[in-house]
Write a protein that holds these residues in place. Structure first.
Motif, PDB file in Angstrom:
ATOM      1  N   VAL A 112      11.761  12.668  -3.699  1.00  0.00           N
ATOM      2  CA  VAL A 112      11.735  11.221  -3.848  1.00  0.00           C
ATOM      3  C   VAL A 112      13.013  10.700  -3.218  1.00  0.00           C
ATOM      4  O   VAL A 112      14.019  10.513  -3.876  1.00  0.00           O
ATOM      5  N   GLY A 113      12.947  10.517  -1.920  1.00  0.00           N
ATOM      6  CA  GLY A 113      14.150  10.091  -1.222  1.00  0.00           C
ATOM      7  C   GLY A 113      15.183  11.188  -1.238  1.00  0.00           C
ATOM      8  O   GLY A 113      14.893  12.344  -0.970  1.00  0.00           O
ATOM      9  N   TYR A 114      16.398  10.838  -1.602  1.00  0.00           N
ATOM     10  CA  TYR A 114      17.458  11.837  -1.652  1.00  0.00           C
ATOM     11  C   TYR A 114      17.245  12.741  -2.851  1.00  0.00           C
ATOM     12  O   TYR A 114      17.663  13.875  -2.874  1.00  0.00           O
ATOM     13  N   SER A 125       6.839   3.525  -7.652  1.00  0.00           N
ATOM     14  CA  SER A 125       5.535   3.739  -7.051  1.00  0.00           C
ATOM     15  C   SER A 125       5.675   4.715  -5.876  1.00  0.00           C
ATOM     16  O   SER A 125       6.170   4.370  -4.820  1.00  0.00           O
ATOM     17  N   VAL A 126       5.255   5.919  -6.131  1.00  0.00           N
ATOM     18  CA  VAL A 126       5.448   6.996  -5.164  1.00  0.00           C
ATOM     19  C   VAL A 126       4.127   7.741  -5.020  1.00  0.00           C
ATOM     20  O   VAL A 126       3.451   8.007  -6.010  1.00  0.00           O
ATOM     21  N   GLU A 127       3.739   8.041  -3.808  1.00  0.00           N
ATOM     22  CA  GLU A 127       2.507   8.792  -3.602  1.00  0.00           C
ATOM     23  C   GLU A 127       2.824  10.031  -2.804  1.00  0.00           C
ATOM     24  O   GLU A 127       3.632  10.005  -1.892  1.00  0.00           O
ATOM     25  N   ASN A 128       2.159  11.086  -3.158  1.00  0.00           N
ATOM     26  CA  ASN A 128       2.424  12.343  -2.475  1.00  0.00           C
ATOM     27  C   ASN A 128       1.119  12.880  -1.904  1.00  0.00           C
ATOM     28  O   ASN A 128       0.088  12.866  -2.567  1.00  0.00           O
ATOM     29  N   LEU A 210       7.063   6.297  -0.228  1.00  0.00           N
ATOM     30  CA  LEU A 210       7.755   5.441  -1.189  1.00  0.00           C
ATOM     31  C   LEU A 210       7.367   4.016  -0.853  1.00  0.00           C
ATOM     32  O   LEU A 210       7.645   3.533   0.238  1.00  0.00           O
ATOM     33  N   LYS A 211       6.693   3.371  -1.796  1.00  0.00           N
ATOM     34  CA  LYS A 211       6.150   2.060  -1.469  1.00  0.00           C
ATOM     35  C   LYS A 211       6.985   0.907  -1.986  1.00  0.00           C
ATOM     36  O   LYS A 211       7.127  -0.093  -1.322  1.00  0.00           O
ATOM     37  N   ASP A 212       7.509   1.014  -3.189  1.00  0.00           N
ATOM     38  CA  ASP A 212       8.170  -0.177  -3.699  1.00  0.00           C
ATOM     39  C   ASP A 212       9.676   0.005  -3.740  1.00  0.00           C
ATOM     40  O   ASP A 212      10.207   1.107  -3.661  1.00  0.00           O
ATOM     41  N   ALA A 213      10.333  -1.125  -3.856  1.00  0.00           N
ATOM     42  CA  ALA A 213      11.774  -1.155  -3.650  1.00  0.00           C
ATOM     43  C   ALA A 213      12.546  -0.352  -4.677  1.00  0.00           C
ATOM     44  O   ALA A 213      13.670   0.056  -4.422  1.00  0.00           O
ATOM     45  N   SER A 214      11.947  -0.094  -5.856  1.00  0.00           N
ATOM     46  CA  SER A 214      12.737   0.640  -6.836  1.00  0.00           C
ATOM     47  C   SER A 214      13.063   2.034  -6.312  1.00  0.00           C
ATOM     48  O   SER A 214      14.050   2.628  -6.701  1.00  0.00           O
ATOM     49  N   VAL A 229       8.487  10.218   3.545  1.00  0.00           N
ATOM     50  CA  VAL A 229       9.337  11.404   3.496  1.00  0.00           C
ATOM     51  C   VAL A 229       8.458  12.606   3.849  1.00  0.00           C
ATOM     52  O   VAL A 229       7.503  12.908   3.137  1.00  0.00           O
ATOM     53  N   VAL A 230       8.771  13.234   4.945  1.00  0.00           N
ATOM     54  CA  VAL A 230       7.966  14.354   5.394  1.00  0.00           C
ATOM     55  C   VAL A 230       8.691  15.648   5.043  1.00  0.00           C
ATOM     56  O   VAL A 230       9.860  15.823   5.394  1.00  0.00           O
TER      57      VAL A 230
END
Lengths: 1004, 575
Positions: A112-114, A125-128, A210-214, A229-230
């Motif tokens: 999830v990002g870093y 809101s994260v999709e994998n 990663l879709k939303d700003a949070s 994020v690949v």
């Protein structure tokens, strides 16, 4: 040159790693069967002897036989979707096992990002999307693998241009000037779509969106348009592991739908019956057929090998992708190579990771796509499809907008993009849970365009008798960060904390050179000295550089496995912005509540096994769209003159500068829920979001005077986006031999350009009320050609057109006097009205998978609804007043009650509904059972497939295809002009092609 | 553990402090670099503005010249059945339906103020530089004169325009000035600059090649004075220019002596101070033209030599834009836009088969009659005389199987469906003024310098002023100098109408016709080519029979008004 060498070196390295040795002992034979909780046998369960590479797979009855087992060994049973089970042999010869379904799927680790989290602990809101869930069928780029899979992620490619760009939008368009493409991060390396294209789809292990700003706020300045994020495929550690994999696809594409223009005979008879004189060259040519390939090839081969041991692992792959477009001189070859290695040291306290990837992408693109298609449709069909006696293609000099299509095919326009990236990470575990890591990455990209327009075709004659042009665009991107990461569980508390410092440096150097006046076409662009004429300005070079500096802190806290809070704060500094405005601060926060973990819930709705509520708010920035140095008043060459008889270059400020340039900021609110039913058999995710973008960066039209130039890059205006997303997936039918899985996602999106005024250096600045973003370009139409606009209070790309009320007795359009001034003025200030939007309001994607025994069938449908398309193609090809100079559609004669239309003007007459549902692809596959493979010994897994794409489109749109650019404001270069294409079908649509493809995937 | 974290944070901040977010552009430079040598001062404060002019006055598809020519009675761009309809743009210009939304007006407006903006920046910069550098001073006058010329054009086309004279003006400070105020500003600026300008010949190679000189300033002053009666109207209502509305509704479009006398009176009442003396407008014209003669300007022996490939030795051209295919690279669209595809193709050139002469002009010039003016053959392609360019070879008309033959008397503003295909392609006499340059390596960038103003015009301006001041004999003498040069039959009498016709014959395609027509009160009159009920394409409006005179001024472009709420539209226009 250098990059080719680099690729070659990578290849050698890969081969060096090919060899890996292993040994095994042989003792007893173990048999047994594997069943699930319900007592159904499970087919294809992997059984391996731990610590060795020996193993087998269960057959159709769930039975297995494993020879040469050490009586003291452990057997590991693994199957996707089920928990792994390790069983000690203990000298037993029959071992029966029951595998239970894995309820921890939700706990799978994802990036999830870093940070590294899991679906369980994430509050945003994260999709994998994992590799096995990616698209099958005709997939030659990573985005094609992602298409239609995730709600709110819209991927569209118009036409069959193999080098063409694919548009991607995550939750729509939130910026006016670029910066709408998501940030791509490949194993920590920041990049864009072109970097993503340097990766073969087969090298991707998963993509996290990663879709939303949070969550995107982690990337502060660069995350406003979402983040992809690949994570690429890597080696496996912890066992003596080797794996060799090949996957290949081979397909043929052919045109299945084309425009229907008058044939040569119909052209003659129509002209005669209308009493029109015309040039008859006695030919009989279907120009569209002449320029199209009858059968284009698509092939994709990828070969990889992986190995791993306790302390190190590696994976290497090479691939090649070839695509031939529908047009004769359009094709693409992409060579990819990738290598990743990991090494542990100091008792696993230190982890070293190294990754290299590169690609060489070569292709041919039609030089001026619109001119090509316009010519192929409208060029006089009585001209012969060959050169004339003097060796040239006959041209119709009356038809100024079009040229002989075969002549245009003689233009060479080559693109080649070489890219390479090297990155490394060093992670040191200071204390358990406390890691310090350093990351560095260097990316190199060199894009070259080489073009030659021969002297014996009309374009070549018009452009100085043969025109050779070479341009090069060189990028060197350097980035690095230092990250401190702390993870700790104590009691019911779980903490993930992160501190980061990052620096990025982007250097660009471009140059171009050209020569005209070629007496021979032999050299093309390969010897510019062959061109006699070079003028001032024919040689150019330009360099630019920008830097970003960032600090970031993040904390993720979870209490009692059910309450989650995440906070981010990032500060970004960009060199591109005005003095005093360089730094931006981007905070975000989100919270989640796993309701299903509450004791009261368990009794309430036992069918629901997971229920999570999420809410988040965050701020992100955007400055990607703008070029460096816009905040400075700078002079550049603007001409030459004679000073005392000697030629001298003059310098001037050639654009308005804006010392007040600042961050474009986007504020996003998201609320969502994740639900799983029936032991994760069905999953539902719902999200609602609102975002507001302030200080929109755009090249606004500004008043002259006091400005010297008409456009100013400024922060003006405000835009909002609201949306709803649903994603459902589930095993609708799940039986021993047959299963049916459906995954459907749906999104609704509402965009509004709230305001187009603001301030500039303390002064009020109002920009134009109607900013045209797409125009139609056709013979006889040079005035009032705007179709889609930016207008305050409307969604971006709104249609603002005159209203058609009928045909005059001259068979010309008649419009309504909308402003009541008793004259008709089709200009922007005159008789026009808003009549629909080009942005679809709804998107729908459906993925269905059927499995029967060893067979699998996968399909995908994509649709967009609630928008309109301006059918400029039909408008142009229905204009009888330019006939017979320009050929028309067969149907043109039926327009206006069979009287034809003798006019060309923009109006809502040609505005049509754009709704569609496209049957994207169908793939039928067969997986060979281990029993069948036994004879082949070395093969562990074999899958063959057959797929067809572009099966059919359900639409009421009357043009060739409704799948045009409906969402992107970005302009595209065609020939020497820059066109906006949003919402406009204007003579540049590739004929529709369908690809039939065979695929093969083997694991050794 | 705290130590470790602290250590890490220290390491991190070290990493950051080594970077700076300042920009160091390498492909553009800031103004500090731009004035380091005396050549750089000239190049980057003066010559750069000349570079920016490009084809903005003459040569561009939409330039100042376009607005002066295509609304007049001399030039049109007919719709050739689908070709050149262009949404009614050209037909509306010819039929005087001036719509503020048409790009053309905004294009010209933006060019005018781009140059004015660059001039303002340079003047500000030069004023600062001149405190320490004597060299900078004369450039200020040169740039001020150039700015005055651009304000003269702005005043001529759009009447009430904002007078912006500083590079730091705020958005809200930009408001229109009255037309007489702009006139006063332009004439005062010119008068102040003239004593400080070079007496060199701008049209000739040398230090002042293509630059603003004393002669150019005098010529601009003469033009201001000649049209002073028009420029000093307070453009307050749609009927402000009522006195310029002619009453010849016959289609012959003749100039009325009565209306002309009123203009003469107006001009006589306007005083202009120049070189220490105050004169009325007509006297100022004469004074300026005499000054031009004393600076060495005269009629070139051969009319066509002013427009040949090597025209920079002309003694007649006053203000030119130097051009070639290497240094200046200005594309002149007048030739391209006018000649037939196949005619151009035969010369290895590109032609768009568009613009042509009106029938009215052909009648005035006596085309096809025994009294045909010799300048018809010099300035126009008619019939099959294009074969002089094609080595005697005829080419096809591209529509029928007939040979191309330009038909001067068949020009109409739009061709109906079913019109004779040969006529559609061939109607109208075509542009021939500039010698076609076969040596050019870039289409349209020829070595002929583009003529903005020349002494032939000045001499006819003087003749007009003399006539208006009652000195008929002098006027007749000057007219006959012009006529004798081309071998036309000498005139025996002078009238306003003969003066207007003489200017048409002498100055066709030269971008003076709209101005002349307004001054001679014929701009709003119908002609053979345009009248109430004339056929036009549906995308254009009917002929605007303006009886109020408001069309003597163009509308402020819609896009300009849209962006600045301080600005108001010129009277008579709806938006």
């Amino acid at each position: 040159m250098e990059q080719k060498k680099l690729l070659r070196r990578i290849l050698f390295v890969c081969i060096g790693f090919l060899f890996s040795v292993c040994a095994l002992a042989q003792q007893i034979t173990v048999t047994g069967h594997v069943k699930d909780n319900t007592g159904e046998p499970i087919i294809g369960v992997n059984i391996s002897i731990q610590g060795t590479k020996t193993g087998t797979v269960t057959d159709v009855n769930g039975n297995y036989v494993l020879k040469s087992v050490n009586p003291n060994a452990n057997l590991l049973f693994t199957f996707v979707g089920y928990s792994n089970k390790s069983v000690a042999v203990g000298n037993r010869k029959i071992i029966n096992v029951v595998l239970s379904e894995d309820s921890k799927v939700l706990n799978e680790v994802m990036v999830v990002g870093y940070a590294i989290g899991s679906k369980h602990t994430v509050s945003g809101s994260v999709e994998n999307l994992k590799r096995e869930d990616m698209n099958k069928g005709v997939v030659t780029s990573p985005l094609e693998a992602l298409k239609g899979k995730i709600a709110g992620v819209i991927i569209s490619q118009s036409g069959g241009d193999p080098m063409g760009t694919v548009n991607i939008r995550i939750r729509g368009t939130s910026s006016l000037s670029g910066g709408n493409e998501p940030l791509v991060i490949i194993d920590g390396v920041f990049g864009d779509m072109s970097m993503l294209n340097a990766i073969a789809p087969n090298d991707i292990a998963s993509m996290t969106i990663l879709k939303d700003a949070s969550e995107t706020a982690q990337y502060g300045s660069r995350g406003a348009a979402g983040v992809i994020v690949v994570t690429t495929a890597k080696g496996h550690s912890g066992q003596n592991y080797t794996n060799i994999e090949y996957s290949g696809q081979f397909g043929v594409n052919s045109v299945f739908k084309n425009l229907k223009m008058l044939s040569a005979d119909q052209y003659r008879s129509t002209a005669k019956s209308l009493g029109l004189s015309f040039t008859d060259m006695n030919g009989n040519t279907n120009w569209l057929d002449e320029i199209e390939r009858s059968n284009g090839l698509t092939q994709n081969h990828n070969f990889s090998f992986t190995s791993g041991s306790e302390y190190s692992n590696m994976r290497a792959s090479i691939g090649v992708i070839e695509r031939q477009g529908a047009l004769k001189n359009s094709d693409m070859m992409n060579y990819t190579a990738k290598f990743d290695a990991t090494q542990y040291a100091f008792n696993k306290k230190l982890k070293l990771e190294l990754g290299v990837f590169g690609s060489q992408r070569d292709g041919n693109i039609q030089y001026d796509m619109q001119k090509m298609f316009y010519s192929a449709a409208a060029f006089n069909p009585t001209y012969p499809n060959a050169r004339n006696s003097s060796g040239a293609y006959d041209e119709d000099l009356l038809a100024n907008e079009i040229y002989n299509p075969l002549g245009q095919l003689e233009i060479t326009n080559k693109y080649s993009v070489a890219s390479a990236n090297v990155h490394g990470r060093l992670t040191y575990t200071i204390l358990p849970g406390l890691n310090l890591s350093g990351f560095g990455s260097y990316s190199y990209r060199d894009a070259q365009n080489k073009r030659y327009i021969p002297n014996d075709i009309r374009q070549g004659k018009l452009n100085g008798n043969g025109w050779a042009y070479i341009a090069d665009d060189n990028h060197k991107d350097l980035m690095g960060n230092i990250e401190l990461n702390y993870t700790k569980d104590f009691g019911k508390h779980h903490i993930d904390a992160l501190a980061l410092i990052e620096g990025q440096d982007y250097k660009t150097f471009t140059w171009s050179t050209q020569a005209k006046g070629f007496e021979t076409n032999y050299f093309k662009y390969n010897n510019l000295k062959a061109g006699a004429n070079i003028a001032w300005g024919d040689n150019t070079s330009y360099s630019s550089e920008y830097k970003l500096m960032s600090y970031m802190g993040r904390i993720n806290y979870m209490f009692n496995d059910r309450y989650i809070v995440t906070g981010n704060l990032r500060a970004d500094g960009s060199s591109k912005l005005g003095q005093g405005n360089k730094w931006g601060y981007f905070p975000s926060a989100s919270a989640a509540w796993i309701v299903s973990s509450e004791s009261f819930f368990k009794g309430l709705l036992p069918i629901v096994n997971n229920f999570k509520l999420r809410v988040g708010y965050g701020v992100t920035g955007n400055q990607d769209a703008i070029d460096p140095y816009n905040s400075l008043s700078l002079m550049e060459p603007n001409g030459t003159t004679l000073v005392n008889g000697s030629k001298t270059t003059t310098f001037a400020v050639t654009s308005n500068s804006n010392s007040d340039l600042k961050w474009e900021t986007k504020y996003t609110f998201d609320v969502g829920a994740d639900l799983s039913f029936c032991s994760n058999r069905y999953n539902l995710t719902v999200d609602y979001y609102r975002s507001k973008t302030k200080n929109l960066l755009y090249n606004y039209t500004v008043p002259v005077p006091p400005f010297t130039y008409t456009s100013l890059l400024a922060n003006v205006g405000e835009m909002t986006n609201n949306g709803l997303e649903f994603a459902f997936s589930g095993d609708i039918v799940k039986m021993k031999d047959f299963s049916f899985n459906a995954s459907v996602n749906f999104s609704y999106q509402k965009n509004k350009l709230v305001s187009l005024h603001g301030t500039y250096n303390g002064q009020d600045l109002t920009t134009s009320q109607h900013i045209a973003v797409a125009n139609i370009n056709a013979a006889g139409l040079t005035q009032n050609t705007g179709v889609t606009y930016l207008m305050e209070g409307q969604p971006i790309g709104v249609f603002y057109l005159p209203h058609f009320i009928g045909f005059s007795d001259k068979n010309q359009y008649e419009f309504q006097d909308l402003n009541g001034d008793k004259t008709i003025d089709t200009g922007d200030s005159g008789d026009r009205q808003v009549c629909g939007q080009s942005l679809p309001k709804y998107y729908l994607s459906m993925n269905y998978t059927f499995k029967y025994k060893n067979w699998d069938l996968t399909t995908q449908f994509n649709g967009a609804f609630g928008h309109k398309i301006y059918n400029g193609t039909s408008m142009t090809y229905s204009n009888m007043s330019s006939f017979p100079t320009y050929n028309v559609l067969k149907n043109a004669l039926n327009e206006n009650n069979g009287k034809g239309i003798y006019d060309i003007q923009i109006s809502d007459y040609w505005l049509q509904k754009g709704d569609y549902l496209n049957f994207e692809y169908l793939q039928l596959g067969y997986t060979f059972t281990p029993k069948q493979l036994k004879a082949l010994h070395i093969i562990n897994n074999l899958h063959v497939g057959f797929s067809v794409n572009n099966i059919c489109t359900f639409t009421s749109y009357k043009g060739l295809t409704p799948m045009i650019n409906s969402a992107s404001l970005s302009r595209q270069n065609e020939g020497t002009t820059n066109y906006g294409t949003m919402g406009v079908d204007d003579k540049r649509i590739y004929p529709l092609t369908r690809t039939y493809m065979l695929s093969l995937s083997v694991k050794f | 553990m705290k130590k470790i974290i602290f250590g890490c944070l220290c390491l991190m901040s070290m990493f950051v402090t080594s970077c700076s977010l300042d920009e160091n552009p390498e492909s553009k430079f800031s103004e500090e670099e731009a004035y380091k040598t005396s050549t750089l001062i000239y190049v980057n404060t003066v010559a750069n503005i000349y570079s920016a002019i490009g084809s903005g006055i003459y040569g561009g598809t939409d330039c100042i010249h376009t607005l002066q020519e295509f609304t007049s009675d001399a030039t049109m761009l007919p719709g050739r059945q689908g070709d050149w309809v262009d949404g009614g743009k050209w037909q509306n210009m010819f039929l005087h339906n001036f719509k503020s939304s048409v790009d053309l007006y905004a294009t010209v407006w933006n060019h005018l103020y781009q140059i004015i903006g660059l001039c303002n920046s340079s003047i500000d910069k030069l004023t600062a530089l001149s405190a320490t550098n004597e060299e900078a001073k004369p450039y200020i006058y040169e740039v001020r004169t150039l700015r005055a010329i651009y304000y003269y054009y702005a005043m001529d086309l759009f009447a009430e325009v904002p007078l912006v004279t500083s590079s730091t003006a705020s958005i809200s400070s930009v408001a229109q000035s009255k037309r007489p105020e702009v006139f006063a500003f332009v004439t005062k600026e010119l008068a102040e600059c003239i004593p400080n300008l070079s007496e060199s010949a701008s049209q000739k190679s040398g230090l002042y090649y293509g630059r603003i000189t004393k002669a150019i300033a005098y010529m601009c002053m003469a033009k201001c004075a000649l049209n002073a009666a028009v420029y000093n109207i307070d453009d307050a209502s749609a009927t402000s220019y009522q006195s310029f509305v002619g009453n010849d509704l016959s289609g012959a479009c003749t100039a009325s002596e009565t209306l002309g006398a009123a203009v003469t009176t107006k001009g006589s009442a306007i005083n202009i101070s120049l070189d220490g003396t105050t004169r009325n407008a007509w006297q100022t014209v004469i004074y300026c033209v005499d000054k031009l003669a004393s600076l060495g300007y005269s009629l070139q022996a051969k009319y066509a030599d002013n427009f040949v490939t090597a025209n920079n030795s002309s003694v007649e051209n006053i203000f030119t834009r130097p051009n070639d295919d290497v240094t200046y690279k200005i594309v002149d669209y007048n030739l391209i836009r006018s000649i037939h595809y196949n005619h151009a193709g035969a010369m290895g050139y590109s032609g768009w088969n568009g613009a042509c002469s009106t029938v009215h002009q052909m009648i005035v010039l006596g085309y096809g009659t025994a009294n045909q003016d010799p300048r018809v053959a010099i300035n126009f392609y008619t019939g099959t005389d294009y074969t002089a360019d094609t080595n005697g070879k005829l080419v096809k008309d591209g529509a029928t199987d007939q040979d191309l033959s330009y038909e001067p008397m068949k020009a109409i503003i739009d061709f109906k469906t079913g019109s004779d295909a040969h006529d559609v392609k061939c109607a109208g006499a075509r542009f021939k003024k500039y010698q076609y340059d076969t040596s050019s390596s870039i289409q349209g960038c020829m070595n002929n310098d583009l003529v903005i103003w020349r002494y032939g015009d000045a001499l006819l301006m003087k003749a007009e002023a003399e006539y208006r001041l009652g000195n008929t004999a002098e006027a007749l003498d000057e007219i006959n100098q012009i006529r004798n040069r081309v071998g036309a039959i000498p005139a025996t009498s002078v009238s306003l109408n003969s003066l207007l016709n003489e200017r048409m014959a002498e100055l066709s395609w030269e971008g003076v016709r709209r101005q002349d027509q307004i001054r001679f009160c014929t701009f709003t009159q119908p002609t053979e080519d345009r009248y109430v009920g004339v056929w036009h394409n549906a995308s254009a409006g009917d002929y605007n029979n303006d009886t109020q005179g408001y069309t003597c001024v163009y509308p402020i472009p819609y896009s300009v008004i849209n962006l600045n709420k301080n600005l108001k539209q010129n009277p008579g226009y709806s938006n």
